[in-house]
Design a protein around this motif. Structure first.
Motif, mmCIF file in Angstrom:
data_model
loop_
_atom_site.group_PDB
_atom_site.id
_atom_site.type_symbol
_atom_site.label_atom_id
_atom_site.label_comp_id
_atom_site.label_asym_id
_atom_site.label_seq_id
_atom_site.Cartn_x
_atom_site.Cartn_y
_atom_site.Cartn_z
ATOM 1 N N HIS A 3 0.874 -1.185 0.000
ATOM 2 C CA HIS A 3 0.000 0.000 0.000
ATOM 3 C C HIS A 3 0.911 1.236 0.000
ATOM 4 C CE1 HIS A 3 -3.484 2.370 0.596
ATOM 5 N NE2 HIS A 3 -3.829 2.058 1.835
ATOM 6 N N ARG A 45 8.073 -8.718 -7.183
ATOM 7 C CA ARG A 45 7.060 -7.904 -7.855
ATOM 8 C C ARG A 45 7.692 -6.644 -8.414
ATOM 9 N NH1 ARG A 45 0.901 -8.465 -6.110
ATOM 10 N NH2 ARG A 45 0.910 -10.665 -6.615
ATOM 11 N N LEU A 46 7.112 -6.156 -9.462
ATOM 12 C CA LEU A 46 7.523 -4.851 -9.982
ATOM 13 C C LEU A 46 6.776 -3.822 -9.145
ATOM 14 C CD1 LEU A 46 8.782 -2.866 -11.902
ATOM 15 C CD2 LEU A 46 7.164 -3.558 -13.660
ATOM 16 N N GLY A 103 5.239 -0.492 -7.555
ATOM 17 C CA GLY A 103 4.723 0.694 -8.245
ATOM 18 C C GLY A 103 3.924 0.331 -9.478
ATOM 19 N N PHE A 104 3.691 -0.962 -9.679
ATOM 20 C CA PHE A 104 2.879 -1.424 -10.801
ATOM 21 C C PHE A 104 1.712 -2.240 -10.261
ATOM 22 C CE2 PHE A 104 4.011 -1.444 -15.406
ATOM 23 C CZ PHE A 104 4.907 -0.411 -15.375
ATOM 24 N N ARG A 146 -5.528 -2.985 -7.528
ATOM 25 C CA ARG A 146 -6.760 -3.766 -7.417
ATOM 26 C C ARG A 146 -7.865 -3.196 -8.307
ATOM 27 N NH1 ARG A 146 -8.847 -6.773 -3.334
ATOM 28 N NH2 ARG A 146 -6.900 -7.892 -3.517
ATOM 29 N N ARG A 195 -2.139 -9.057 -17.786
ATOM 30 C CA ARG A 195 -2.685 -8.851 -16.436
ATOM 31 C C ARG A 195 -3.124 -7.410 -16.191
ATOM 32 N NH1 ARG A 195 0.948 -12.711 -16.510
ATOM 33 N NH2 ARG A 195 0.701 -14.582 -15.234
ATOM 34 N N ASN A 245 1.332 2.720 -11.034
ATOM 35 C CA ASN A 245 0.384 3.348 -10.110
ATOM 36 C C ASN A 245 1.029 4.591 -9.492
ATOM 37 O OD1 ASN A 245 1.887 2.515 -7.731
ATOM 38 N ND2 ASN A 245 1.085 0.448 -8.082
#
Ligand code: CMC
Length: 432
Positions: free
Chosen positions: A271, A304-305, A307-308, A311, A359, A364
């Protein structure tokens, strides 16, 4: 003859052959309507199973609209791009809370009310001093926001709108002070008291960076950029921290305690901690030539990437677009952050790669924000704290909406029990 259409859902329970007609309102059925679907009189009734609330609306809200498919974000109907371009953070805070943009007088009064609550009790400063020298500022924030509840016992009077209003002013006003005190503690510097002649963002910069000068003069480009970043973070409907704010608030805990819990939810790397994680990731990648290998390891599920992905957004996060543009404005002023080249190249490759395309993973809000903060001279572990300052008016507007919503009760989900059946206690002496 055309089929008759109705706003209902007809369900056939194949266990019993019974048919039920459930009303559809605003694209939802009431989960409680499922309760009447039973095999027999003793049956508890059907429930909806929805871990992580992926398809459950827990409230009706008039504050923020996200259209994730189209990449749209609006506060009280106003597009985020227009607010970022033309409004100010305090005006947006007022809008989120009251539902309308303020008149000139109302805005002046609101600004006055906020700036006159920026001081914190000296005990809070002493409290912060007791944290270890390397304490994460977000941990300090969670602790001190919670501690504020002990300074304002009147905050428990939730039925009084005037009392609630006062606490909301206090919280919006004091968050930057707490954040700056946490930062100064980390640096071993004396705290800087609020300067109420400065803007909300300008005062925050002063509390962070003022040294021996009589008066701190914020750089107007940085001050404006910070204000825009606060606007972009101000609300995002029922995200993890807002849901926590509403959940804790639903037990009628005071708003300081509820905000502390929201900060704790925000702290996580999935988050509000993602902005910090992005810069760590870019540093780890180190050079554009390492991007291909990094992307491969993401596709293999090894990491995980950051900042990408989101939901709700299955398109480019509109906040990320504004932030990317803002980043270059800040770099023009203070010099380019070299990590931007890695970020831009990473974004380009990811947006063309089948794994991310399939996906619907897009940048973000956190993808570029950390790079701006870093260029402003802020340390990485302060990034989630900046997110918390921006999000506070949103948390409070959502909290106030929840308190005034007759349909809301204490938040209390159900579970599907999958544990052991009844069994008798075995004394310790008889256990192997
Ligand atoms: N990198 C690589 N793969 C990803 C990513 C990512 N950042 N995000 C999602 N995926 C994949 C995931 O592995 C899954 O693939 P598969 O179907 O093969 O198992 C698919 O995409 C769906 O992901 P999910 O985890 O089911 O999606 P979610 O809605 O539960 O998670 C998220 C949303 C934001 C937690 C997630 O996208 C994520 O971890 N992103 C990185 C952290 C981040 O940037 N967080 C900030 C969110 S925006 C600001 C805020 O709200 O705080």
């Amino acid at each position: 003859m055309a089929d008759e259409t109705k706003d209902t859902l007809t369900v056939t329970d194949n266990r019993t052959g019974e048919r039920y007609e459930l009303p559809i309102t605003d694209g939802t059925i009431r989960a409680m309507d499922l309760r009447g679907i039973k095999v027999d009189e003793d049956d508890f009734g059907l429930m909806a199973y929805d871990p992580a609330y992926k398809n459950t609306a827990a409230t009706r809200s008039a504050i923020t609209l996200i259209d994730g498919e189209k990449g749209v974000l609006r506060y009280r109907g106003y597009p985020i791009e227009q607010l970022a371009e033309q409004s100010s953070f305090l005006e947006v805070a007022y809008l989120l809370w009251h539902g309308e943009l303020p008149s000139r007088d109302a805005l002046a009064t609101f600004q006055h009310d906020i700036t006159h609550h920026t001081m914190v009790h000296e005990n809070i400063r002493e409290f912060i001093e007791a944290f270890r020298y390397d304490a994460h500022p977000m941990g300090i924030l969670v602790g001190t926001v919670g501690a504020l509840s002990t300074f304002y016992p009147d905050a428990k009077e939730l039925d009084d709108p005037e009392v609630r209003r006062l606490q909301m002013h206090r919280l919006i006003a004091k968050m930057p002070t707490l954040a700056a005190y946490a930062y100064r503690h980390r640096r071993g510097l004396p705290v800087v008291r609020p300067d109420n002649e400065l803007s909300y963002a300008g005062n925050f910069l002063s509390m962070l960076f003022k040294m021996t000068e009589v008066r701190y003069q914020p750089n107007p480009v940085i001050e404006k950029a910070l204000d825009v970043l606060f606007i972009l973070h101000a609300d995002h409907e029922q995200n993890c921290s807002t849901t926590t704010m509403r959940g804790v608030g639903s037990s009628h805990a005071d708003p300081f305690s509820a905000t502390a819990s929201a900060c704790a939810a925000l702290y996580g790397p999935l988050h509000g901690g993602a902005n910090e994680a992005v810069v760590r990731m870019l540093r780890h990648i180190g050079s554009p030539k390492n991007i291909a290998g990094f992307i491969e390891s993401v596709k293999q599920g090894e990491q995980r990437l950051m900042g990408f992905g989101h939901r709700v957004y299955k398109n480019y996060d509109p906040r990320a677009k504004v932030i990317k543009k803002l980043a270059y404005q800040v770099f023009d002023e203070v010099g380019k952050n070299p990590l931007i080249d890695i970020a831009v190249e990473l974004e380009k490759i990811a947006l063309e790669d089948e794994y991310f395309v399939q996906r619907k993973l897009y940048p973000n809000v956190d993808f570029y924000s950390g790079l701006i903060y870093e260029s402003m001279g802020l340390p990485m572990d302060l990034f989630p704290v900046l997110f918390a300052i921006g999000r506070t008016p949103g948390w409070l507007a959502q909290w106030e909406e929840m308190i005034n919503d007759d349909e809301q009760k204490i938040a209390r989900p159900r579970q599907v029990y999958v544990g052991a059946g009844k069994r008798d206690y075995v004394p310790l002496s008889e256990r192997d």
